[in-house]
Enzyme design. Structure first.
Site, PDB file in Angstrom:
ATOM      1  N   VAL A 170     -45.676  -6.564 105.773  1.00  0.00           N
ATOM      2  CA  VAL A 170     -44.898  -7.659 106.359  1.00  0.00           C
ATOM      3  C   VAL A 170     -44.229  -8.491 105.282  1.00  0.00           C
ATOM      4  O   VAL A 170     -43.019  -8.751 105.327  1.00  0.00           O
ATOM      5  CB  VAL A 170     -45.798  -8.545 107.245  1.00  0.00           C
ATOM      6  CG1 VAL A 170     -45.018  -9.756 107.745  1.00  0.00           C
ATOM      7  CG2 VAL A 170     -46.332  -7.739 108.421  1.00  0.00           C
ATOM      8  N   CYS A 191     -52.248  -2.876 113.269  1.00  0.00           N
ATOM      9  CA  CYS A 191     -51.833  -3.884 114.260  1.00  0.00           C
ATOM     10  C   CYS A 191     -52.553  -3.766 115.595  1.00  0.00           C
ATOM     11  O   CYS A 191     -53.303  -4.655 115.987  1.00  0.00           O
ATOM     12  CB  CYS A 191     -50.323  -3.809 114.469  1.00  0.00           C
ATOM     13  SG  CYS A 191     -49.355  -4.342 113.050  1.00  0.00           S
TER      14      CYS A 191
END
Length: 456
Positions: free
Chosen positions: A11, A260
């Site tokens: 990210v 995730c």
């Protein structure tokens, strides 16, 4: 704008690169020295298509820099993105210790107004916690704003998703912060949704939980298809044409993995539990996924019988194509179970060439798909890398001890594989191994119907 990004994971690095490419002055803060040295030399610490090339271009153009400590750049930064990891604790809750340390440091170092942007996936209420921690650690009361800006990046396409997001979610508590963030994202050709902090935090969890639900749902339908003789590919195609449903995430297989979905579903269950809500649906989603990988082992035993001392080939180790991430990867569980049953495992993955973090110990790593299948009693496709879609079936068959192929991702045409002399099994499609069972199952269905409706 002058921006600091704390954390150089998927990210943080994808976000930093995309912001630097649009004319911002970006510095990345990474505390791990090994990772930091790689970044300074233009080497990505993980595999992500296109990232390393973009990184090197930005370094040459002096648009991005790397530092170990935030204090080196905080006074020059208008916006600070926090993109540190929030891994699952044993309870399933998100570990916020890294984020808390960063907020504490920001509070101590702050000397003027900053916008602090939480990019990490965090439980609802974390932005309020961040504000309190920063305020408590300030030497003098400097003004600041905390913004929730969740990420929706997919590993394997993280850089593309950062450059071309489907939407921008901004949880803002002040007009000043909102204006700064809107200016930052002027380059984005996508909806910008401005909401409150807690709704923004929930959007991230709700999005991932819904996608995980679609995956577990279609896998359960596939498991039924296996028993009644329906074809899950056709079922999903028919479902996906309904605009209310859509075709995305309706590919049956051996379940989701990665950093995730497993983490975020567990965390949302915990968030619900803290407010006395039993999230039964999401618990079922997780339970289905926890069992789905076992389907290929069951099929393996059906086709081979006792697999003790038999050689099993695994194609693909990462949880999905386009990444070297093996966190929560089904391959780990499948290999462990085969080892427990006494099987010998040979593996090949295009980017993972050896054991990772203690996983895949005791297996033989091979140089290509054919070498991995040499002398093998069965091949199991676990990760659908492009390389596995262009196989010379006769060459493969010639090197195997037994021509058995189990397709854990439903990527092959069963007719082609069977025509090449293989015993083929997949997830939720009529195949060689389940035809007899399907006939027996359907007889039971007819018998029940006869008794209930007097059908003759």
């Amino acid at each position: 704008m002058r921006i600091s990004v704390v954390g150089a994971g998927y990210v943080g690095l994808a976000t930093a690169v995309s912001l630097a490419e649009t004319g911002n002055e970006v510095c990345v803060v990474e505390k791990e020295m090994d990772k930091l040295e790689k970044l300074k030399n233009g080497i990505s610490p993980f595999f992500e298509p296109g990232l390393e090339q973009a990184l090197n271009e930005l370094i040459r153009e002096r648009k991005i820099s790397f530092h170990q400590d935030l204090k080196e750049k905080i006074h020059n930064s208008e916006i600070i993105f926090i993109a540190v990891g929030t891994p699952s604790l044993p309870s399933g809750e998100a570990d916020l210790s890294g984020l808390i340390k960063v907020c504490t440091q920001i509070g101590k170092l702050m000397r003027d107004y900053k916008v602090i942007v939480i990019k990490s996936t965090v439980p609802v209420g974390t932005c309020d916690l961040a504000k309190r921690i920063i305020r408590e650690n300030q030497e003098d009361l400097y003004d600041f704003d905390v913004v929730s800006n969740p990420e929706f990046l997919r590993e394997g396409t993280a850089l593309k998703d950062a450059r071309e997001p489907s939407r921008i979610i901004l949880g803002c508590g002040s007009k000043k912060a909102r204006n700064i963030m809107q200016k930052l994202y002027e380059f984005v050709d996508a909806p910008v949704i401005i909401t409150d902090l807690r709704s923004s935090e929930m959007i991230k969890y709700a999005s991932n939980a819904f996608l995980a639900t679609k995956i577990s749902f279609i896998n359960e339908i596939a498991n039924i298809c296996d028993k009644v003789g329906a074809d899950i590919i056709e079922v999903a195609r028919g479902m996906g044409k309904d605009k209310r449903i859509g075709s995305d995430f309706l590919r049956a297989g051996i379940g989701y993995g990665g950093s995730c979905f497993p983490k975020d579903t567990k965390a949302l269950i915990q968030i619900a539990g803290h407010v006395a809500h039993d999230f039964k649906l999401l618990k079922a989603v997780v339970e289905v996924n926890n069992l789905q990988w076992k389907k290929v082992v069951e099929k393996l035993e059906f086709l081979l019988g006792d697999i003790k001392k038999k050689t099993i080939t695994i194609w693909g180790l990462s949880f999905k194509p386009g990444t070297d991430d093996t966190r929560e990867a089904p391959s780990i569980l499948i290999i462990k179970e085969i080892n427990r049953l006494g099987g010998v495992v040979q593996v090949y993955d295009p980017v993972i060439k050896g054991p990772v973090g203690g996983a895949f110990e005791g297996v033989t790593f091979c140089t290509d798909p054919y070498a991995a299948a040499e002398g093998s009693d069965a091949v199991i496709l676990v990760t659908e890398w492009q390389e596995f879609l262009n196989i010379d079936w006769q060459r493969l068959k010639k090197g195997m001890a037994q021509p058995v192929l189990i397709d854990g991702r439903n990527v092959y045409d069963p007719h082609t594989i069977v025509a090449n002399g293989f015993y083929y099994s997949c997830i939720g499609r009529p195949s060689v191994e389940n035809r007899g069972f399907v006939k027996e199952s359907m007889v039971d269905v007819y018998n029940i119907a006869e008794k209930r409706w007097n059908i003759s």
